[in-house]
Design a protein around this motif. Sequence first.
Motif, PDB file in Angstrom:
ATOM      1  N   PHE A  70       0.822  -1.216   0.000  1.00 36.22           N
ATOM      2  CA  PHE A  70       0.000   0.000   0.000  1.00 36.22           C
ATOM      3  C   PHE A  70       0.856   1.266   0.000  1.00 36.22           C
ATOM      4  O   PHE A  70       0.425   2.324  -0.464  1.00 36.22           O
ATOM      5  CB  PHE A  70      -0.940  -0.007   1.203  1.00 36.22           C
ATOM      6  CG  PHE A  70      -2.024   1.016   1.121  1.00 36.22           C
ATOM      7  CD1 PHE A  70      -2.963   0.975   0.111  1.00 36.22           C
ATOM      8  CD2 PHE A  70      -2.099   2.044   2.060  1.00 36.22           C
ATOM      9  CE1 PHE A  70      -3.977   1.922   0.035  1.00 36.22           C
ATOM     10  CE2 PHE A  70      -3.106   2.992   1.988  1.00 36.22           C
ATOM     11  CZ  PHE A  70      -4.044   2.933   0.970  1.00 36.22           C
ATOM     12  N   GLY A  71       2.088   1.157   0.494  1.00 37.66           N
ATOM     13  CA  GLY A  71       2.976   2.313   0.496  1.00 37.66           C
ATOM     14  C   GLY A  71       3.256   2.836  -0.900  1.00 37.66           C
ATOM     15  O   GLY A  71       3.442   4.050  -1.091  1.00 37.66           O
ATOM     16  N   LEU A  72       3.281   1.954  -1.888  1.00 36.30           N
ATOM     17  CA  LEU A  72       3.485   2.374  -3.277  1.00 36.30           C
ATOM     18  C   LEU A  72       2.335   3.267  -3.733  1.00 36.30           C
ATOM     19  O   LEU A  72       2.536   4.264  -4.429  1.00 36.30           O
ATOM     20  CB  LEU A  72       3.587   1.152  -4.195  1.00 36.30           C
ATOM     21  CG  LEU A  72       4.738   0.172  -3.940  1.00 36.30           C
ATOM     22  CD1 LEU A  72       4.614  -1.034  -4.863  1.00 36.30           C
ATOM     23  CD2 LEU A  72       6.087   0.857  -4.127  1.00 36.30           C
ATOM     24  N   VAL A  73       1.114   2.892  -3.321  1.00 35.18           N
ATOM     25  CA  VAL A  73      -0.076   3.673  -3.688  1.00 35.18           C
ATOM     26  C   VAL A  73      -0.059   5.021  -2.983  1.00 35.18           C
ATOM     27  O   VAL A  73      -0.362   6.061  -3.586  1.00 35.18           O
ATOM     28  CB  VAL A  73      -1.364   2.903  -3.340  1.00 35.18           C
ATOM     29  CG1 VAL A  73      -2.596   3.713  -3.734  1.00 35.18           C
ATOM     30  CG2 VAL A  73      -1.383   1.549  -4.037  1.00 35.18           C
ATOM     31  N   ARG A  74       0.293   5.012  -1.697  1.00 36.99           N
ATOM     32  CA  ARG A  74       0.344   6.274  -0.937  1.00 36.99           C
ATOM     33  C   ARG A  74       1.319   7.261  -1.568  1.00 36.99           C
ATOM     34  O   ARG A  74       1.037   8.459  -1.679  1.00 36.99           O
ATOM     35  CB  ARG A  74       0.741   5.996   0.517  1.00 36.99           C
ATOM     36  CG  ARG A  74      -0.363   5.393   1.367  1.00 36.99           C
ATOM     37  CD  ARG A  74      -0.069   5.592   2.850  1.00 36.99           C
ATOM     38  NE  ARG A  74       1.199   4.966   3.223  1.00 36.99           N
ATOM     39  CZ  ARG A  74       1.308   3.738   3.715  1.00 36.99           C
ATOM     40  NH1 ARG A  74       0.231   2.991   3.877  1.00 36.99           N
ATOM     41  NH2 ARG A  74       2.495   3.239   4.038  1.00 36.99           N
ATOM     42  N   LYS A  75       2.484   6.752  -1.966  1.00 37.46           N
ATOM     43  CA  LYS A  75       3.505   7.624  -2.564  1.00 37.46           C
ATOM     44  C   LYS A  75       2.997   8.260  -3.854  1.00 37.46           C
ATOM     45  O   LYS A  75       3.156   9.466  -4.076  1.00 37.46           O
ATOM     46  CB  LYS A  75       4.779   6.817  -2.829  1.00 37.46           C
ATOM     47  CG  LYS A  75       5.918   7.651  -3.399  1.00 37.46           C
ATOM     48  CD  LYS A  75       7.162   6.807  -3.593  1.00 37.46           C
ATOM     49  CE  LYS A  75       8.295   7.649  -4.176  1.00 37.46           C
ATOM     50  NZ  LYS A  75       9.525   6.845  -4.383  1.00 37.46           N
ATOM     51  N   GLU A  76       2.377   7.450  -4.715  1.00 41.48           N
ATOM     52  CA  GLU A  76       1.862   7.976  -5.982  1.00 41.48           C
ATOM     53  C   GLU A  76       0.708   8.942  -5.753  1.00 41.48           C
ATOM     54  O   GLU A  76       0.627   9.991  -6.392  1.00 41.48           O
ATOM     55  CB  GLU A  76       1.412   6.828  -6.891  1.00 41.48           C
ATOM     56  CG  GLU A  76       2.538   6.106  -7.587  1.00 41.48           C
ATOM     57  CD  GLU A  76       3.335   7.001  -8.526  1.00 41.48           C
ATOM     58  OE1 GLU A  76       2.722   7.765  -9.295  1.00 41.48           O
ATOM     59  OE2 GLU A  76       4.574   6.946  -8.467  1.00 41.48           O
TER      60      GLU A  76
END
Length: 258
Positions: free
Chosen positions: A37-43
């Motif tokens: 989910f961290g990948l989504v938060r960053k984007e």
Amino acid sequence: MTTTLTNELKHEIWQLLREYQQFRAADVRNQLVKLNFGLVRKEAHYWTNQCQESYDDLLQVGCLGLILAIERFDISKGHAFSSFAIPYIRGEIQHYLRDKGVTVRIPRRWLALQQQAILVSRSLREKYNRQPTDSELAAALEISSQEWQEIKLAWANRAPLSLDIPVQNGDEGGTLLGELVPDNRYRSFQLAQEDRIRLQQALVQLEQRTREVLEFVFLHDLTQKQVAERLGISVVTVSRRIKKGLGLLKHLMCMAED
């Protein structure tokens, strides 16, 4: 300690991806979404600063891209999952913004660096008698390799792919970029998001000079003569690169479809 935890997390994600590829269990997929989910938060955070859409809405849209990446990931190809997933997450968010008619701006500094990179690249080609690497370009621009990759992605994704532009290949007639997409329903400017992502991922796998030629022709609508002048090569070489690149893209797209 942080490195150990990171390696442990990567191992856990890899094991879950292997399990999901075999059994397609919803609970495993949900666990993968949670761990990545961290990948989504960053984007989502990045695109929140580029438009007026809410962070929560972009998170939801980005999660759809993450799920699509999980569904399409093939562990046998040896790619890092995060590198594979980010274009899907980013592509889903960009598709959402375009559908809503949101104008996505590229930071002025990045626009200036992109223009500067064209001149720097030409200078480095003359110096080394070859195409400079991304690391060499980043160093010459005095920015990090990561920022240069972000600039390239922002530049390439600033507008939808123009898939209906014919490219002449000598006596063999013209080719449309949309013809590389396996599903005939989507051979149009309104290419399905999943196939757009697949096409862009295939482009990334090409040798840099061939990719540049295709991007200049299809993304920036330059003529073969303009591309030749910009890259310091002959029109014949540009034509050959187009033919070679289209053939490789078709192969990569068919592989992705399988």
